[in-house]
Design a protein around this motif. Sequence first.
Motif, PDB file in Angstrom:
ATOM      1  N   GLN A   1       0.986  -1.410  -0.074  1.00 48.97           N
ATOM      2  CA  GLN A   1       0.028   0.379  -0.333  1.00 48.97           C
ATOM      3  C   GLN A   1       1.160   1.452  -0.154  1.00 48.97           C
ATOM      4  O   GLN A   1       0.544   2.097  -0.158  1.00 48.97           O
ATOM      5  N   GLN A   2       1.959   0.924   0.640  1.00 45.97           N
ATOM      6  CA  GLN A   2       2.783   2.081   0.420  1.00 45.97           C
ATOM      7  C   GLN A   2       3.688   2.154  -1.442  1.00 45.97           C
ATOM      8  O   GLN A   2       4.982   3.102  -1.559  1.00 45.97           O
ATOM      9  N   LYS A   3       3.004   1.701  -1.431  1.00 44.56           N
ATOM     10  CA  LYS A   3       4.145   1.483  -2.802  1.00 44.56           C
ATOM     11  C   LYS A   3       5.258   0.843  -3.086  1.00 44.56           C
ATOM     12  O   LYS A   3       6.336   1.550  -4.095  1.00 44.56           O
ATOM     13  N   GLU A   4       5.505  -0.016  -1.892  1.00 47.04           N
ATOM     14  CA  GLU A   4       7.129   0.091  -1.736  1.00 47.04           C
ATOM     15  C   GLU A   4       7.311  -1.341  -2.863  1.00 47.04           C
ATOM     16  O   GLU A   4       6.913  -1.945  -3.622  1.00 47.04           O
ATOM     17  N   SER A   5       8.646  -2.068  -3.481  1.00 49.73           N
ATOM     18  CA  SER A   5       9.226  -3.037  -4.317  1.00 49.73           C
ATOM     19  C   SER A   5       9.142  -4.490  -3.107  1.00 49.73           C
ATOM     20  O   SER A   5       9.411  -3.992  -1.830  1.00 49.73           O
ATOM     21  N   ILE A   6       9.286  -5.319  -3.639  1.00 44.54           N
ATOM     22  CA  ILE A   6       9.359  -6.098  -3.269  1.00 44.54           C
ATOM     23  C   ILE A   6      10.842  -7.166  -3.198  1.00 44.54           C
ATOM     24  O   ILE A   6      11.583  -7.246  -3.685  1.00 44.54           O
ATOM     25  N   PRO A   7      10.830  -7.062  -1.673  1.00 42.14           N
ATOM     26  CA  PRO A   7      12.452  -7.243  -1.000  1.00 42.14           C
ATOM     27  C   PRO A   7      12.274  -9.171  -1.541  1.00 42.14           C
ATOM     28  O   PRO A   7      11.369 -10.061  -0.707  1.00 42.14           O
ATOM     29  N   CYS A   8      13.447  -9.827  -1.553  1.00 39.26           N
ATOM     30  CA  CYS A   8      13.019 -11.988  -1.778  1.00 39.26           C
ATOM     31  C   CYS A   8      14.063 -11.913  -1.211  1.00 39.26           C
ATOM     32  O   CYS A   8      15.294 -11.678  -1.676  1.00 39.26           O
ATOM     33  N   ILE A   9      14.052 -13.596  -1.480  1.00 38.23           N
ATOM     34  CA  ILE A   9      14.786 -14.208  -0.743  1.00 38.23           C
ATOM     35  C   ILE A   9      14.524 -15.108  -0.807  1.00 38.23           C
ATOM     36  O   ILE A   9      14.078 -15.990  -1.062  1.00 38.23           O
ATOM     37  N   ALA A  10      15.925 -16.253  -1.324  1.00 32.79           N
ATOM     38  CA  ALA A  10      15.798 -17.951  -0.869  1.00 32.79           C
ATOM     39  C   ALA A  10      16.891 -17.842  -0.236  1.00 32.79           C
ATOM     40  O   ALA A  10      18.546 -17.319  -0.218  1.00 32.79           O
ATOM     41  N   HIS A  11      17.006 -19.595   0.551  1.00 32.72           N
ATOM     42  CA  HIS A  11      17.649 -20.034   0.575  1.00 32.72           C
ATOM     43  C   HIS A  11      18.443 -21.672   0.197  1.00 32.72           C
ATOM     44  O   HIS A  11      16.879 -22.003  -0.371  1.00 32.72           O
ATOM     45  N   ALA A  12      18.919 -22.741   0.095  1.00 27.73           N
ATOM     46  CA  ALA A  12      19.149 -23.759  -0.160  1.00 27.73           C
ATOM     47  C   ALA A  12      19.484 -25.007   0.630  1.00 27.73           C
ATOM     48  O   ALA A  12      20.724 -24.111   1.478  1.00 27.73           O
ATOM     49  N   VAL A  13      18.501 -25.987   1.100  1.00 29.60           N
ATOM     50  CA  VAL A  13      20.008 -26.946   1.493  1.00 29.60           C
ATOM     51  C   VAL A  13      20.217 -28.099   0.251  1.00 29.60           C
ATOM     52  O   VAL A  13      19.220 -28.629  -0.528  1.00 29.60           O
ATOM     53  N   ALA A  14      20.872 -28.434   0.536  1.00 34.40           N
ATOM     54  CA  ALA A  14      21.751 -29.520  -0.260  1.00 34.40           C
ATOM     55  C   ALA A  14      20.934 -30.952   0.600  1.00 34.40           C
ATOM     56  O   ALA A  14      21.635 -31.436   1.818  1.00 34.40           O
ATOM     57  N   VAL A  15      20.654 -32.191   0.103  1.00 31.60           N
ATOM     58  CA  VAL A  15      20.201 -33.388   0.341  1.00 31.60           C
ATOM     59  C   VAL A  15      20.339 -34.743   0.175  1.00 31.60           C
ATOM     60  O   VAL A  15      20.570 -34.386  -1.225  1.00 31.60           O
ATOM     61  N   GLU A  16      21.192 -35.375   0.455  1.00 28.38           N
ATOM     62  CA  GLU A  16      21.526 -36.601  -0.262  1.00 28.38           C
ATOM     63  C   GLU A  16      21.412 -37.212   0.456  1.00 28.38           C
ATOM     64  O   GLU A  16      21.179 -38.437   1.682  1.00 28.38           O
ATOM     65  N   ILE A  17      21.241 -38.521   0.167  1.00 27.86           N
ATOM     66  CA  ILE A  17      21.484 -40.615   0.556  1.00 27.86           C
ATOM     67  C   ILE A  17      22.151 -41.304  -0.115  1.00 27.86           C
ATOM     68  O   ILE A  17      22.612 -41.311  -1.377  1.00 27.86           O
TER      69      ILE A  17
END
Length: 334
Positions: free
Chosen positions: A318-334
């Motif tokens: 509503q305040q016309k701000e842009s969208i900050p974004c994030i990404a986290h990665a996890v490596a899963v192995e078997i």
Amino acid sequence: MNKKQGKQSIIFGAPPIITSTANIVGPMEGEGLLAGYFDQVMADNLNNQDSWEKCESYMLEWAIRKAVAKENSTIATVDYVLAGDLLNQLMATHFALRSLGRPFLGLYGACSTLAEGMLLGAVLLDGGFANKVAVAVSSHHDTAERQYRFPTELGVQRPPVSQWTVTGAAAVVLAYAGSGPRITAATVGKIIDMGIKDPNAMGPAMAPAAVDTLWQHIQDTGRQPAYYDLIVTGDLGVVGKTLVIQLMQEKGLDISQNYEDCGCMIYREDQDAHAGASGCASSGVVFTGYLYQMMLARKLQKILLIGTGSLHSPTSYQQKESIPCIAHAVAVEI
């Protein structure tokens, strides 16, 4: 031993084990592409609760209890619960945790919360600060619509680029000992904001954050994309997924052969989800259902899960701000 790797990554010395998972979804998700991979499909989006918000809290508590029960254990054996949802002040999570009686850390990473929780849970376990941790997330289409957009009763027309918030909850039990896939590495993301202001266009907003984290993971660990059987992002949808492939090609890497997005894996095309799925439960129910079972069956042995989050709020929009974004990665192995 210093376990930090490169600028933003961690290589775990004693990789924590994912001993069990659980999930619960709404009827639309239960009719989708992954229908056989859910522990429970609710008959409707209220599930005998008085409100959608109460239903979301029910789902989250149910998923945590189910995941613990699956490993033939009790909630009392869980040292910490790390959990979050999409609602203001983590409302669904806080009410869900009232009856569990376990030490609790609330997390808000929007739709990246599952990956963030698994990353932090792995840090607690590898650091010797816990023996068992439960990580859980939830989202609900109707609670999210009411908070972020319009009341569902209004029937507001959705643009083609928009995504459908998944009604569901997912939980993962991480332990220092046991059997199952292990979290071997992780990369902590940083805020990426490309100036997009349309809250309906979350896929395009989050795609650059996913690429930034993936690229840093490669630089920090030396693991090329081909190291993984599957690289999977959280909820970029069709538009965001296409952008990730294009942006990685600009960096000289083709990930199109082993890359998928959870937001493209849940709904059938004729379910009218538009650009795909979103919400904390998007990567939550896909990972704890389909992907986890594929790993146990050895059909997938190395996965890089990149949780993506759009960190805007109704107020910032509503305040016309842009969208900050994030990404986290996890490596899963078997």
